[in-house]
Motif scaffolding. Structure first.
Motif, PDB file in Angstrom:
ATOM      1  N   ARG A   8      -5.630   0.486  11.614  1.00  0.00           N
ATOM      2  CA  ARG A   8      -5.591   0.721  10.109  1.00  0.00           C
ATOM      3  C   ARG A   8      -4.760  -0.291   9.525  1.00  0.00           C
ATOM      4  O   ARG A   8      -4.848  -0.497   8.204  1.00  0.00           O
ATOM      5  CB  ARG A   8      -5.428   2.261   9.619  1.00  0.00           C
ATOM      6  CG  ARG A   8      -6.510   3.038  10.021  1.00  0.00           C
ATOM      7  CD  ARG A   8      -5.955   4.355   9.001  1.00  0.00           C
ATOM      8  NE  ARG A   8      -7.083   5.506   9.330  1.00  0.00           N
ATOM      9  CZ  ARG A   8      -8.096   5.436   8.570  1.00  0.00           C
ATOM     10  NH1 ARG A   8      -8.481   4.865   7.547  1.00  0.00           N
ATOM     11  NH2 ARG A   8      -9.124   6.633   8.907  1.00  0.00           N
ATOM     12  N   GLY A   9      -3.756  -0.635  10.182  1.00  0.00           N
ATOM     13  CA  GLY A   9      -2.776  -1.559   9.783  1.00  0.00           C
ATOM     14  C   GLY A   9      -1.755  -1.196   8.536  1.00  0.00           C
ATOM     15  O   GLY A   9      -1.551  -1.801   7.828  1.00  0.00           O
ATOM     16  N   GLY A  10      -1.482   0.212   8.853  1.00  0.00           N
ATOM     17  CA  GLY A  10      -0.610   0.835   7.849  1.00  0.00           C
ATOM     18  C   GLY A  10      -1.409   2.079   7.404  1.00  0.00           C
ATOM     19  O   GLY A  10      -2.312   2.626   8.127  1.00  0.00           O
ATOM     20  N   GLY A  11      -0.989   2.251   6.213  1.00  0.00           N
ATOM     21  CA  GLY A  11      -1.411   3.379   5.272  1.00  0.00           C
ATOM     22  C   GLY A  11      -2.987   3.383   5.012  1.00  0.00           C
ATOM     23  O   GLY A  11      -3.521   2.377   4.773  1.00  0.00           O
ATOM     24  N   ILE A  12      -3.486   4.752   4.507  1.00  0.00           N
ATOM     25  CA  ILE A  12      -4.672   4.782   4.157  1.00  0.00           C
ATOM     26  C   ILE A  12      -4.905   3.882   2.528  1.00  0.00           C
ATOM     27  O   ILE A  12      -5.947   3.139   2.331  1.00  0.00           O
ATOM     28  CB  ILE A  12      -5.305   6.093   4.016  1.00  0.00           C
ATOM     29  CG1 ILE A  12      -5.424   6.647   5.258  1.00  0.00           C
ATOM     30  CG2 ILE A  12      -6.694   6.527   3.384  1.00  0.00           C
ATOM     31  CD1 ILE A  12      -5.741   8.191   5.233  1.00  0.00           C
ATOM     32  N   PHE A  13      -4.062   3.984   1.790  1.00  0.00           N
ATOM     33  CA  PHE A  13      -4.003   3.820   0.514  1.00  0.00           C
ATOM     34  C   PHE A  13      -3.284   2.535   0.166  1.00  0.00           C
ATOM     35  O   PHE A  13      -3.265   2.007  -1.056  1.00  0.00           O
ATOM     36  CB  PHE A  13      -3.927   4.793  -0.642  1.00  0.00           C
ATOM     37  CG  PHE A  13      -4.376   6.006  -0.222  1.00  0.00           C
ATOM     38  CD1 PHE A  13      -5.665   6.301  -0.812  1.00  0.00           C
ATOM     39  CD2 PHE A  13      -3.671   7.162   0.216  1.00  0.00           C
ATOM     40  CE1 PHE A  13      -6.578   7.475  -0.523  1.00  0.00           C
ATOM     41  CE2 PHE A  13      -4.670   8.488   0.515  1.00  0.00           C
ATOM     42  CZ  PHE A  13      -5.769   8.435   0.039  1.00  0.00           C
ATOM     43  N   GLY A  14      -2.475   2.006   0.912  1.00  0.00           N
ATOM     44  CA  GLY A  14      -1.748   0.768   0.708  1.00  0.00           C
ATOM     45  C   GLY A  14      -0.637   0.814   1.795  1.00  0.00           C
ATOM     46  O   GLY A  14      -0.643   1.781   2.667  1.00  0.00           O
ATOM     47  N   PRO A  15       0.043  -0.298   1.927  1.00  0.00           N
ATOM     48  CA  PRO A  15       1.093  -0.576   2.893  1.00  0.00           C
ATOM     49  C   PRO A  15       1.982   0.611   2.767  1.00  0.00           C
ATOM     50  O   PRO A  15       2.349   1.261   1.536  1.00  0.00           O
ATOM     51  CB  PRO A  15       1.770  -1.551   2.628  1.00  0.00           C
ATOM     52  CG  PRO A  15       0.789  -2.505   1.698  1.00  0.00           C
ATOM     53  CD  PRO A  15      -0.018  -1.420   1.299  1.00  0.00           C
ATOM     54  N   VAL A  16       2.635   1.410   3.823  1.00  0.00           N
ATOM     55  CA  VAL A  16       3.519   2.572   3.695  1.00  0.00           C
ATOM     56  C   VAL A  16       4.608   2.258   3.123  1.00  0.00           C
ATOM     57  O   VAL A  16       5.280   1.003   3.146  1.00  0.00           O
ATOM     58  CB  VAL A  16       3.832   3.111   5.380  1.00  0.00           C
ATOM     59  CG1 VAL A  16       5.078   3.930   5.321  1.00  0.00           C
ATOM     60  CG2 VAL A  16       2.505   3.491   5.845  1.00  0.00           C
ATOM     61  N   VAL A  17       5.485   3.069   1.983  1.00  0.00           N
ATOM     62  CA  VAL A  17       6.777   2.808   1.492  1.00  0.00           C
ATOM     63  C   VAL A  17       7.593   3.547   2.296  1.00  0.00           C
ATOM     64  O   VAL A  17       7.359   4.702   2.485  1.00  0.00           O
ATOM     65  CB  VAL A  17       6.570   3.351   0.287  1.00  0.00           C
ATOM     66  CG1 VAL A  17       7.990   3.072  -0.375  1.00  0.00           C
ATOM     67  CG2 VAL A  17       5.435   2.474  -0.800  1.00  0.00           C
ATOM     68  N   PRO A  18       8.785   2.724   2.767  1.00  0.00           N
ATOM     69  CA  PRO A  18       9.658   3.583   3.757  1.00  0.00           C
ATOM     70  C   PRO A  18      10.588   4.507   2.951  1.00  0.00           C
ATOM     71  O   PRO A  18      10.767   4.310   1.618  1.00  0.00           O
ATOM     72  CB  PRO A  18      10.739   2.346   3.959  1.00  0.00           C
ATOM     73  CG  PRO A  18       9.817   1.168   3.866  1.00  0.00           C
ATOM     74  CD  PRO A  18       9.026   1.394   2.739  1.00  0.00           C
ATOM     75  N   VAL A  19      10.765   5.672   3.548  1.00  0.00           N
ATOM     76  CA  VAL A  19      11.193   6.786   2.941  1.00  0.00           C
ATOM     77  C   VAL A  19      12.332   7.288   4.152  1.00  0.00           C
ATOM     78  O   VAL A  19      11.744   7.410   5.032  1.00  0.00           O
ATOM     79  CB  VAL A  19      10.227   7.966   2.316  1.00  0.00           C
ATOM     80  CG1 VAL A  19      11.090   9.099   1.858  1.00  0.00           C
ATOM     81  CG2 VAL A  19       9.445   7.306   1.345  1.00  0.00           C
TER      82      VAL A  19
END
Length: 195
Positions: free
Chosen positions: A162-173
């Motif tokens: 998937r290359g990261g999140g479903i809806f967009g690049p993962v935002v670090p938290v």
């Protein structure tokens, strides 16, 4: 038969309450989804409620075959009555153990029933947050739905295809952030977003 492992009803009710709290003046406001104003988010919620209701009933057709990215959704006249009704019907459909067995379809994607239920929970949790943030309402998702959403998003983010999140690049938290913030980050949203 697979028994339902969680109830979508509490989260569906939370989303219905948030929708009820939207004023006419807020309909054109921005949301965390840049392509959606509040009225588009409400239209998306109405469409996904019907699609996942029909997916739960295995009533496959136009409502379950349309990709969510195919059109920008919008509200229709009578949405204040239709949306809560569709959300209630969605929850009721997934209380039937038959919804959780075999395959179904939502958003044009064929899925095992239990996976479709998790996607529905994730949609309700994430878009509930979107709507609450966009309209300045308090938001506390159903704990069971939030846990399902988090696990679904974490698995998707860990999938190298998937290359990261479903809806967009993962935002670090931060790892010690509240579970909702961690889920929001996994979805590609900034937990600190404000209109």
């Amino acid at each position: 038969m697979t028994s339902p492992t969680f109830d979508l009803g509490p989260q569906a009710l939370i989303v219905a309450r948030l929708a009820h709290g939207v004023t006419e003046e807020q309909l054109d406001g921005v949301t965390p989804c840049p392509e959606y104003a509040v009225h588009n988010m409400l239209g998306h919620l109405a469409g996904l409620a019907v699609a996942f209701r029909d997916a739960g009933h295995k009533d496959l057709g136009p409502t379950t075959a349309t990709s969510p990215g195919a059109v920008v959704p919008d509200i229709e006249p009578g949405w204040r009555v239709a949306l809560p009704k569709a959300l209630d019907e969605l929850a009721e459909a997934w209380r039937d153990p038959a919804a959780w067995t075999g395959a179904t379809r939502a958003g044009g994607v064929d899925l095992p029933g239990a996976v479709a239920a998790a996607v529905a929970a994730d949609e309700l949790v994430m878009h509930g947050w979107d709507l609450a943030r966009a309209t300045g309402q308090e938001y506390e998702p159903d704990p069971a739905a939030l846990q399902v959403s988090y696990e679904f998003l974490a698995a998707a983010a860990a999938d190298p295809s998937r290359g990261g999140g479903i809806f967009g690049p993962v935002v670090p938290v931060p790892d010690d952030a509240p579970l909702l913030d961690r889920a929001i980050g996994l979805s590609g949203r900034d937990p600190g977003w404000k209109p």
